[in-house]
Design an enzyme around this catalytic site. Structure first.
Site, PDB file in Angstrom:
ATOM      1  CG  HIS A  96      29.012  17.261   0.088  1.00 23.87           C
ATOM      2  ND1 HIS A  96      27.905  16.517   0.877  1.00 23.87           N
ATOM      3  CD2 HIS A  96      28.832  18.423   0.298  1.00 23.87           C
ATOM      4  CE1 HIS A  96      27.306  17.343   1.502  1.00 23.87           C
ATOM      5  NE2 HIS A  96      27.761  18.723   1.224  1.00 23.87           N
ATOM      6  CG  HIS A 259      24.373  27.626   2.422  1.00 22.19           C
ATOM      7  ND1 HIS A 259      24.274  27.446   3.737  1.00 22.19           N
ATOM      8  CD2 HIS A 259      24.968  26.609   1.917  1.00 22.19           C
ATOM      9  CE1 HIS A 259      24.879  26.195   4.125  1.00 22.19           C
ATOM     10  NE2 HIS A 259      25.058  25.593   3.038  1.00 22.19           N
TER      11      HIS A 259
END
Length: 730
Positions: A96, A259
Site C-alpha cells: 500500500h 493473496h
C-alpha cells in the site's frame, strides 16, 4: 468557563495564528503555488549537509534484515500477529506504500515515506497499517538516519516474503523521507470516503487517477461500488493496475502472489470502529481505528470488513491461492461485518483453513469478488491457470512484479543503493547505455557551439529542441529528461507538441554535426546526441544574450548517452505526452483544468519553484520557443534576444486586455489610447499579471535594474531543467 483575555489589552483572545478564514475559503479557485514550495528546508529536521545516500551506504543491511526476520514472529499483546506471523501485515504495508503510484503523472508510490502522513495514513484502505508502522518503530529507532521510513517499509515487505519461504528479486535503497504530506497529488475531488464521482460515461476513470474510489489503493474488493459483479470487477482490476504501470500478467502475479499470504478482517460490524488516525483523540498517539468489538484485536479485528484467509497455509509461500481459486465453485455470502465475499460450495472445505489465533478452530477459505475475476475474466483466467500449472513461472513473475511495484517510482538504476540491487536491467527502468567513450572537453564544447550556430538552425529551433528533450523529466518518479535522447525515438518523436516535421529537420542537422565530430576523432572521444541537443540549447541562449548585448557562458557537463528504441517502453512513455505545456504555450484540446493550473502542475513535476517557473517562461517567450512559433505571449519586438521584455510589456498599463472568446483561452492586448492591437496572449501569459503572487515575481524581473538578475536566474533555472535527470552529478 470565562473567555480568556489578553492581560495587556483586556481583549478576548482569539484562535492562534494560522486559524480562521483563509484566502482559499474566500477565493476557492485561487491558483495554488504552494505545491512549488513543498518540503522546505525549514521543515526538515536533518542537518543541512545530511546526505541520505551516504548514510545508507554505512548501513549494515544484513543486520537490519536479521532484526526484521526476528520481528516477524515476535507477536505483541497490544496487536497480536495473525498465525503468529506479522509477515502478511508488512506485505500489505509495503504494497500500500508503493501502490499509490500512478503512471499518468508519476506521483504516489513508496519513494518518500508519505504513508506516515495524511491523507494516506487515514485512508480506509490503509486501516490498521498504523500498527504495522508502530511495530517497525524499534527497528527504525535503532538504525536512525541510516535507513529512511520509506526504505524500511519496503524492506520489511521483502523480509516478510523471504521469511515465509519466497525468494525475492532484490531490494534497492535510496528512498529519502519527506517531512510533510505531498500536497501536489490529486487524489480525487470526492468529499467523502469511498466516493466515486471520478467516473463518467461508460465507467471512464478520470485522469490521472488510478484507484476506483476515494481512499482505496486499487479496487473495491467487494466489486464495483460494493456490488459483487465478478466480470465488472475484472474490468476495474485491469484498468486500475494498468494505470499503475502493470500489464495483465503482472496484475495476476501480484494479486495471486500477495493473496498467498495472510487474511482479511471483518469480525464484526464496522460501527464498532473508531476514527482514523488523523481524527483520533490525542491520547491515541497517532493510532486510529480503535475498535470496541470485544477485544478489538486478534480474532476480533475489523479491517476491510471481509473476513477470512484465501488458502490453508497463510504464512507459507506455496500454490495454495491459485489451487483454491480453481478447485471450488463459490457461493456469495456476507461476512460478519456485512461485506460481500465468496465461500466454497463444497462442505468439505469448511475446515481446511486454520484460525489465525485459536488452534482449536478451523474455517473455510474465502475469495473476494476481485479474486474471482482472476478466474472468470477471459484474459486473466488463462494467465492464472498457466501460473497454477507452472509454479516456477508464477514465482518468477511475482518476484519481478513485486520488485517493479516497490521500485517503480525510484527512477533509473543509477539511484539504486545497497548490496541486493539486481544486476538485470529492466525496460521499465528506462535504461540508458553507460558512458563507454572519452567525453568532450572545453575546447570541443566551444568548437561544437560554433558549428551549431553555423548550422542554419535558428535560436528558436535549438532552444525548443533542448527544452522538448529535457522538459519530459518528472520529479515524481524520476523519469524523462534529456539523457538518452529519446526525443528522437518513438513515441516522443511523433508527439504533436514536438512538431515532428520540424523536429526531424533539427535532429538531422544535429546528427550531421555529431557524425562529423565523432568520425574526425582518432581516439575514443565522442559526443552523444543527447549531449549535443542540450549543448545546442546552451549555444542558442548564449547567442540570444549576445543579441541583447550581454556575454554569457552557460555551464555544460557532458556525460549523457543515447538510448535505443529497444531500451524504450513505448506504452509507458506514451502516457507522458504533455496535454499542456505552458512554457511552450501549448494546449491540446479542451481540459477540465485551466491552463494556468496545468502550468503550475508541470512546473512542480520539473521541481521548479515559483520564481524559477516565472523567469523560465518569460525567457522562453522572448526566445520564440512557442509551439508552432505562435506569437501568443511573445511580448517583444526583438525575438530571439534574451531580454526581460516579456515582463516589462506584460505589466505596461498602456495595454488593455480583453478575451477574444467565451472560453477566455486567448486574449488581445490593445493600446488604451488608440485601440491598436499590440499583443496576443493566453491564460498562461496573463496569469503573471493577474495572480498577485506571480505579479510580484514578474515585477522583480520587469524593473529597470533587473536585466542582469533576469539573465542569471534564467540560466540557473534552464540549467536545472537540463540536468534534472543527471543523477550522476548529484
Amino acid at each position: 468557563m470565562e473567555e480568556k483575555k489578553c492581560p495587556v489589552t483586556g481583549h478576548t483572545q482569539h484562535t492562534p495564528t494560522g486559524g480562521g478564514t483563509k484566502n482559499k475559503d474566500w477565493w476557492p479557485n485561487q491558483l495554488n503555488l504552494n505545491i512549488l514550495h513543498q518540503n522546505s528546508a525549514l521543515g526538515n529536521p536533518m542537518d543541512p549537509d545530511f546526505n541520505y545516500a551516504e548514510e545508507f551506504k554505512k548501513l549494515d543491511l544484513a543486520a537490519v534484515k536479521k532484526d526484521l526476520y526476528a520481528l516477524m514472529t515476535d507477536s505483541q499483546d497490544w496487536w497480536p500477529a495473525d498465525y503468529g506471523h506479522y509477515g502478511p501485515l508488512f506485505i500489505r504495508m509495503a504494497w500500500h506504500s508503493a501502490g499509490t503510484y500512478r503512471l499518468n503523472d508519476g506521483r504516489g508510490g513508496a519513494g518518500d515515506g508519505t504513508q506516515r502522513f495524511a491523507p494516506l495514513n487515514s485512508w480506509p484502505d490503509n486501516v490498521n497499517l498504523d500498527k504495522a508502522r508502530r511495530l517497525l518503530w524499534p527497528i527504525k529507532q535503532k538504525y536512525g538516519k541510516k535507513i529512511s521510513w520509506a526504505d524500511l517499509m519496503v524492506l520489511a515487505g521483502n523480509c516478510a516474503l523471504e521469511s515465509m519461504g519466497f525468494k525475492t528479486f532484490g531490494f534497492a535503497g535510496g528512498r529519502e523521507d519527506v517531512w510533510e504530506p505531498q500536497e501536489d497529488i490529486y487524489w480525487g475531488s470526492e468529499g467523502e470516503w469511498l466516493g466515486d464521482q471520478r467516473y463518467s460515461g461508460d465507467r471512464d476513470l478520470e485522469n490521472p487517477l488510478a484507484a476506483v474510489q476515494m481512499g482505496l489503493i486499487y479496487v473495491n474488493p467487494e466489486g464495483p461500488n460494493g456490488q459483487p459483479s465478478v466480470l465488472a470487477s475484472g474490468r476495474d482490476v485491469r484498468d486500475t493496475f494498468k494505470r499503475m504501470a502493470m500489464n495483465d500478467e503482472e496484475t495476476v502475479a501480484l494479486v495471486a502472489g500477495g493473496h498467498t499470504f495472510g487474511k482479511c478482517h471483518g469480525a464484526g460490524p464496522a460501527s464498532h470502529v473508531g476514527p482514523e488516525p488523523e481524527a483520533a483523540p490525542l491520547e491515541e498517539q497517532g493510532l486510529g481505528w480503535k475498535s470496541t468489538f470485544r477485544s478489538g484485536k486478534g480474532g476480533d479485528t475489523i479491517g476491510s470488513g471481509i473476513e477470512g484467509a484465501w488458502k490453508p497455509n497463510p504464512t507459507t509461500w506455496d500454490m495454495g491461492y491459485l489451487e483454491t481459486l480453481f478447485k471450488y465453485d463459490w457461493d456469495l455470502v456476507k461476512s460478519p461485518a456485512g461485506a460481500w465475499q465468496w465461500v466454497p460450495t463444497d462442505p468439505a472445505a469448511a475446515d481446511t483453513v486454520q484460525d489465525a489465533h485459536d488452534p482449536a478452530k478451523r474455517h473455510a477459505p474465502m475469495m473476494t469478488t476481485a479474486d474471482l475475476s482472476l478466474r472468470m475474466d477471459p484474459i486473466f483466467g488463462p494467465i492464472a491457470k498457466r501460473f497454477r500449472d507452472n509454479p516456477e513461472e508464477f514465482a518468477d513473475a511475482f518476484a519481478r512484479a513485486w520488485f517493479k511495484l516497490t521500485h517503480r517510482d525510484m527512477g533509473p538504476r543509477s539511484r539504486y543503493l545497497g548490496p541486493e540491487v539486481p544486476e538485470e536491467e529492466l525496460i521499465w527502468q528506462d535504461p540508458v547505455p553507460p558512458v563507454d567513450h572519452e567525453l568532450i572537453d572545453e575546447q570541443d564544447i566551444a568548437d561544437l557551439k560554433a558549428k551549431l550556430l553555423a548550422s542554419g538552425l535558428s535560436v528558436s529551433q535549438l532552444v525548443s529542441t533542448a527544452w522538448a528533450s529535457a522538459s519530459t523529466f518528472r520529479g515524481s518518479d524520476k523519469r524523462g529528461g534529456a539523457n538518452g535522447a529519446r526525443i528522437r525515438l518513438a513515441p516522443q518523436k511523433d508527439w504533436e507538441i514536438n512538431q515532428p516535421a520540424q523536429l526531424a529537420e533539427v535532429l538531422a542537422a544535429l546528427e550531421g554535426i555529431q557524425t562529423e565530430f565523432n568520425s574526425s576523432q582518432s581516439g575514443t572521444k565522442k559526443v552523444s546526441l543527447a549531449d549535443l541537443i542540450v549543448l545546442g540549447g546552451a549555444a542558442a541562449i548564449e547567442q540570444a544574450a549576445r543579441n541583447a548585448g550581454h556575454t554569457l557562458v552557460l555551464p555544460f557537463t557532458p556525460g549523457r548517452t543515447d538510448a535505443t528504441q529497444e531500451q524504450t517502453e513505448i506504452y509507458s512513455f506514451a502516457v507522458m505526452e504533455p496535454k499542456a505545456d505552458g512554457f511552450r504555450n501549448y494546449l491540446k484540446g479542451k481540459s477540465s483544468a485551466p491552463a494556468e493550473e496545468m502550468l503550475v502542475d508541470r512546473a512542480q513535476l520539473l521541481t521548479l519553484t515559483a520564481p524559477e517557473m516565472t523567469v523560465l517562461l518569460g525567457g522562453l517567450r522572448v526566445l520564440n520557443a512557442n509551439y508552432g512559433q505562435s506569437k501568443h505571449g511573445v511580448f517583444t519586438q526583438r525575438p530571439e534576444t534574451l531580454t526581460n521584455d516579456f515582463f516589462v510589456n506584460l505589466l505596461d498599463m498602456g495595454t488593455e486586455w480583453k478575451a477574444v472568446s467565451e472560453e477566455k483561452a486567448l486574449y488581445e492586448g490593445r493600446d488604451r489610447a488608440t485601440g491598436e492591437l499590440k499583443w496576443t496572449g493566453t491564460r498562461v501569459d496573463l496569469v503573471f499579471g493577474s495572480n498577485s503572487q506571480l505579479r510580484a515575481l514578474a515585477e522583480v524581473y520587469a524593473c529597470s535594474d533587473s536585466q542582469d538578475k533576469f539573465l542569471q536566474d534564467f540560466v540557473s533555472a534552464w540549467n536545472k531543467v537540463m540536468n534534472a535527470d543527471r543523477f550522476d552529478l548529484a
